[in-house]
Write a protein that holds these residues in place. Structure first.
Motif, PDB file in Angstrom:
ATOM      1  N   LEU A  39       0.827  -1.210   0.000  1.00 14.49           N
ATOM      2  CA  LEU A  39       0.000   0.000   0.000  1.00 14.49           C
ATOM      3  C   LEU A  39       0.859   1.257   0.000  1.00 14.49           C
ATOM      4  CD1 LEU A  39      -2.798  -1.049   2.527  1.00 14.49           C
ATOM      5  CD2 LEU A  39      -3.087  -0.652   0.071  1.00 14.49           C
ATOM      6  N   MET A  40       1.947   1.254   0.768  1.00 14.95           N
ATOM      7  CA  MET A  40       2.833   2.415   0.800  1.00 14.95           C
ATOM      8  C   MET A  40       3.541   2.606  -0.535  1.00 14.95           C
ATOM      9  SD  MET A  40       2.348   4.109   3.482  1.00 14.95           S
ATOM     10  CE  MET A  40       3.580   5.332   3.076  1.00 14.95           C
ATOM     11  N   ASP A  41       3.983   1.515  -1.138  1.00 15.87           N
ATOM     12  CA  ASP A  41       4.628   1.613  -2.454  1.00 15.87           C
ATOM     13  C   ASP A  41       3.664   2.202  -3.479  1.00 15.87           C
ATOM     14  OD1 ASP A  41       6.950   0.542  -1.393  1.00 15.87           O
ATOM     15  OD2 ASP A  41       6.602  -1.479  -2.188  1.00 15.87           O
ATOM     16  N   TYR A  47       1.366   9.346  -5.406  1.00 18.00           N
ATOM     17  CA  TYR A  47       1.665  10.688  -4.916  1.00 18.00           C
ATOM     18  C   TYR A  47       2.641  11.408  -5.838  1.00 18.00           C
ATOM     19  CZ  TYR A  47       1.255  14.058  -1.125  1.00 18.00           C
ATOM     20  OH  TYR A  47       0.934  15.161  -0.388  1.00 18.00           O
ATOM     21  N   GLU A  48       3.598  10.669  -6.383  1.00 14.30           N
ATOM     22  CA  GLU A  48       4.573  11.253  -7.304  1.00 14.30           C
ATOM     23  C   GLU A  48       3.935  11.667  -8.625  1.00 14.30           C
ATOM     24  OE1 GLU A  48       7.660   8.324  -7.727  1.00 14.30           O
ATOM     25  OE2 GLU A  48       8.494   8.754  -5.745  1.00 14.30           O
ATOM     26  N   VAL A  57       6.730  11.968  -0.572  1.00 12.77           N
ATOM     27  CA  VAL A  57       6.739  11.010   0.527  1.00 12.77           C
ATOM     28  C   VAL A  57       8.071  10.287   0.457  1.00 12.77           C
ATOM     29  CG1 VAL A  57       5.604   9.025   1.588  1.00 12.77           C
ATOM     30  CG2 VAL A  57       4.237  10.750   0.401  1.00 12.77           C
ATOM     31  N   VAL A  58       8.770  10.275   1.584  1.00 11.52           N
ATOM     32  CA  VAL A  58      10.083   9.639   1.630  1.00 11.52           C
ATOM     33  C   VAL A  58      10.098   8.567   2.712  1.00 11.52           C
ATOM     34  CG1 VAL A  58      11.321  11.657   0.747  1.00 11.52           C
ATOM     35  CG2 VAL A  58      10.968  11.405   3.205  1.00 11.52           C
ATOM     36  N   THR A  68       9.788  18.161   1.757  1.00 13.08           N
ATOM     37  CA  THR A  68       9.802  19.037   0.590  1.00 13.08           C
ATOM     38  C   THR A  68      10.720  18.439  -0.460  1.00 13.08           C
ATOM     39  OG1 THR A  68      11.574  20.341   1.586  1.00 13.08           O
ATOM     40  CG2 THR A  68       9.316  21.151   1.875  1.00 13.08           C
ATOM     41  N   ASN A  69      10.414  18.737  -1.708  1.00  8.16           N
ATOM     42  CA  ASN A  69      11.216  18.246  -2.820  1.00  8.16           C
ATOM     43  C   ASN A  69      12.534  19.015  -2.844  1.00  8.16           C
ATOM     44  OD1 ASN A  69      12.353  17.740  -5.370  1.00  8.16           O
ATOM     45  ND2 ASN A  69      10.345  17.387  -6.273  1.00  8.16           N
ATOM     46  N   PRO A  70      13.665  18.317  -2.743  1.00 10.41           N
ATOM     47  CA  PRO A  70      14.954  19.017  -2.709  1.00 10.41           C
ATOM     48  C   PRO A  70      15.265  19.803  -3.992  1.00 10.41           C
ATOM     49  CG  PRO A  70      15.281  16.635  -2.842  1.00 10.41           C
ATOM     50  CD  PRO A  70      13.808  16.869  -2.645  1.00 10.41           C
ATOM     51  N   ASP A  71      14.575  19.502  -5.086  1.00 10.01           N
ATOM     52  CA  ASP A  71      14.788  20.252  -6.322  1.00 10.01           C
ATOM     53  C   ASP A  71      14.447  21.737  -6.151  1.00 10.01           C
ATOM     54  OD1 ASP A  71      15.484  17.873  -7.533  1.00 10.01           O
ATOM     55  OD2 ASP A  71      13.542  17.589  -8.517  1.00 10.01           O
TER      56      ASP A  71
END
Length: 192
Positions: A39-41, A47-48, A57-58, A68-71
């Protein structure tokens, strides 16, 4: 069948920086650990691809959490640096509790304040006024927080021994916040 994606998203939001592990997810959703992992995968993949990617989600050390997205880090950093407002009363209260009781967990700060302070903890971390200083040896290994060198500089303190005694603060009849005056003189700031 429940909409697990909605439930997982809410769980991640509620848990905040502490994150969720597979065991917690499986217990709450009443599924096996294998199913919880699946389910998490699936949730992370959906989400992506949802069309927005400022938040992701990390999985850090077996804990799933929002980040937050490091980009886009330069923009987030700029936002924090350009903030010119003073610390809110809630942030000052949270900061004072950490300063006087460190190392302290978020839940103990909330017990003292009587309200949730996940957002205040995040703001103070973002301002580098507090930091993670370890983990408490109790179930769940909650994060312990303490003040930073930036806190000491912002309030012109050489050591925590220079903090006013709590009894002295309670006895004063002034409504002036002990941290507010020193904070306003410094170069740090916060928005609500």
């Amino acid at each position: 069948m429940e909409n697990y994606d909605h439930i997982i998203e809410g769980m991640l939001y509620i848990r905040g920086d502490e994150g969720l592990d597979i065991k917690e997810i499986s217990v709450v959703l009443e599924v096996s650990k294998k199913k919880a992992t699946e389910l998490m995968d699936e949730f992370i993949e959906k989400y992506e691809h949802r069309g927005f990617n400022g938040i992701q989600v990390v999985n850090f050390g077996g804990k799933y959490k929002f980040a937050t997205n490091p980009d886009y880090f330069p923009y987030y950093q700029k936002m924090v640096e350009q903030s010119k407002a003073k610390l809110s009363q809630a942030a000052l209260e949270t900061l004072a509790i950490v300063a006087y009781n460190q190392p302290i967990t978020r839940s103990k700060v909330e017990d003292i304040r009587g309200v949730g302070c996940d957002a205040m903890i995040r703001k103070l971390l973002a301002k580098a006024l507090i930091k993670e200083v370890g983990r408490e040896e109790s179930p769940g290994l909650p994060i312990l927080y303490g003040v930073t060198d930036e806190f000491m500089d912002a309030f012109s303190l050489a050591s925590l021994d220079e903090l006013p005694e709590l009894g002295d603060i309670v006895e004063t009849e002034s409504d002036e916040d002990i941290f507010a005056t020193r904070y306003q003189e410094g170069d740090l700031s916060e928005t609500d």
